[in-house]
Design an enzyme around this catalytic site. Structure first.
Site, PDB file in Angstrom:
ATOM      1  N   ARG A 190      65.222  69.943  31.018  1.00 42.93           N
ATOM      2  CA  ARG A 190      65.671  69.154  30.359  1.00 42.93           C
ATOM      3  C   ARG A 190      66.712  70.102  29.273  1.00 42.93           C
ATOM      4  O   ARG A 190      66.872  69.890  28.088  1.00 42.93           O
ATOM      5  CB  ARG A 190      64.928  68.318  29.543  1.00 42.93           C
ATOM      6  CG  ARG A 190      64.057  67.227  30.486  1.00 42.93           C
ATOM      7  CD  ARG A 190      65.333  66.077  31.192  1.00 42.93           C
ATOM      8  NE  ARG A 190      64.647  65.409  31.949  1.00 42.93           N
ATOM      9  CZ  ARG A 190      64.134  65.655  32.979  1.00 42.93           C
ATOM     10  NH1 ARG A 190      64.756  66.718  33.816  1.00 42.93           N
ATOM     11  NH2 ARG A 190      63.532  64.623  33.687  1.00 42.93           N
ATOM     12  N   SER A 250      65.034  58.078  27.831  1.00 44.36           N
ATOM     13  CA  SER A 250      63.680  58.475  27.281  1.00 44.36           C
ATOM     14  C   SER A 250      63.976  59.119  26.142  1.00 44.36           C
ATOM     15  O   SER A 250      65.149  60.206  25.668  1.00 44.36           O
ATOM     16  CB  SER A 250      63.423  59.834  28.419  1.00 44.36           C
ATOM     17  OG  SER A 250      63.142  59.036  29.358  1.00 44.36           O
ATOM     18  N   GLU A 278      63.868  64.038  22.951  1.00 39.48           N
ATOM     19  CA  GLU A 278      64.979  64.254  24.050  1.00 39.48           C
ATOM     20  C   GLU A 278      66.361  63.714  23.721  1.00 39.48           C
ATOM     21  O   GLU A 278      67.524  64.096  24.265  1.00 39.48           O
ATOM     22  CB  GLU A 278      64.612  63.481  25.462  1.00 39.48           C
ATOM     23  CG  GLU A 278      65.493  63.894  26.612  1.00 39.48           C
ATOM     24  CD  GLU A 278      64.716  63.212  27.840  1.00 39.48           C
ATOM     25  OE1 GLU A 278      65.389  62.965  28.727  1.00 39.48           O
ATOM     26  OE2 GLU A 278      63.599  63.911  28.071  1.00 39.48           O
TER      27      GLU A 278
END
EC number: 1.3.1.98
Length: 324
Positions: A183, A232, A302
């Site tokens: 990520r 998320s 995130e």
């Protein structure tokens, strides 16, 4: 708090803006842009007509003016005090395309929805893109953060990224130059992604359709896809699932103001109707605190938080000290 600086900033750009073909909007409401439907105003929002228009605008934008790039608004939380400077929002007309670019290759504009790339791949018998069908957002954001789903990450299909820097100069970054990890990429935040080149492999359309159906069915079963959410909220810590840590800390369904950690998938934060940026960020920091106190693990956001706080409505970030 209503900003009143947009017109002043626009005037400061001088006559150069007369040649700009895209849309320039002073004091633009960001709650109309983000999937959370919350947040303050962009001092000045620019939506370029195409890449040449983007380059022309960047060349007249003073270096001292802050520039914030947003994609389709799926992975950002805008604070209630708004975003100073210029918010760059790429237009679907100029940057939303998706097309074949050779055998098993697909070129997509940065604002192209991830699921459109998956659909293009299926229609042409190109495998390896089914996971995009389960990721909310645009291709530029997926390339920036190495988005993934169902055990597949963007970096596995990406060949190169086309970008423009703050000065208006064009760049091409290879997969290796993106510096990917979970990520994350090490690509300079000053680079504005304009398009991405991908490569897949031959696969039967029926098999691709089955894979995409499985992704869609899973997502609709376990994620709040019909809510105002940014996807998320936290990254999965090494060896752990963020949702499980949140659940074990008793935060499933936790509500602060108009914001809630979804009861369906507790790593998804949702706007129940009238949540402010403050509500959402405060909720996220409270969850980080609760998880740390329960398991000693510090969750990392995130979701990107952008802009400035309203005076008196600041949210202190949790740094992993329970006495804070």
């Amino acid at each position: 708090m209503k900003q009143v600086n947009g017109e002043k900033l626009l005037a400061s750009l001088g006559d150069g803006v007369k040649d700009i073909r895209g849309r320039i909007t002073p004091d633009a409401p960001m709650d109309r842009v983000t999937w959370f439907r919350a947040g303050g105003l962009a001092e000045l929002m620019f939506q370029p007509h195409d890449i040449d228009d983007l380059v022309a605008f960047l060349k007249i934008l003073p270096e001292e003016v802050p520039l914030t790039v947003v994609g389709v608004g799926s992975n950002i939380l805008v604070r209630d005090g708004g975003i100073p400077g210029v918010v760059l929002r790429l237009s679907a007309k100029g940057f939303g395309f998706v097309e074949l670019a050779g055998e098993n290759r697909i070129l997509a504009g940065a604002i192209c929805p991830d699921k459109h790339v998956a659909a293009m791949a299926m229609d042409n018998g190109i495998g390896g893109f089914h996971f995009f069908y389960g990721i909310p957002g645009g291709i530029g954001g997926a390339a920036r953060m190495n988005a993934g789903a169902n055990g597949v990450e963007t970096r596995e299909r990406l060949i190169e990224v086309h970008a423009v820097d703050r000065k208006g100069d064009k760049h091409v970054l290879s997969n290796a130059e993106m510096g990917y990890s979970y990520r994350h990429s090490t690509a300079s935040t000053d680079l504005i992604f304009t398009s991405v080149l991908f490569e897949g492999y031959p696969e039967e359309r029926a098999q691709i359709r089955a894979e995409m159906d499985a992704v869609r069915n899973h997502r609709e079963t376990v994620q709040p896809v019909r809510e105002k959410t940014g996807g998320s909220t936290f990254k999965n810590p090494a060896g752990h699932s963020a949702w499980k840590l949140i659940d074990e800390a008793g935060c499933r369904g936790l509500v602060i103001g108009g914001a809630q950690m979804s009861s369906l998938h507790c790593n998804f934060m949702i706007n129940m109707g009238q949540a402010t940026g403050y509500d959402l960020e405060y909720l996220g920091e409270q969850v980080r605190r609760e998880v740390f106190e329960k398991d000693g693990i510090k969750l990392e956001w995130e979701i990107k938080r952008l802009g400035v706080f309203m005076p008196g409505r600041e949210v202190r970030p949790f740094h992993g000290v329970t006495s804070e």
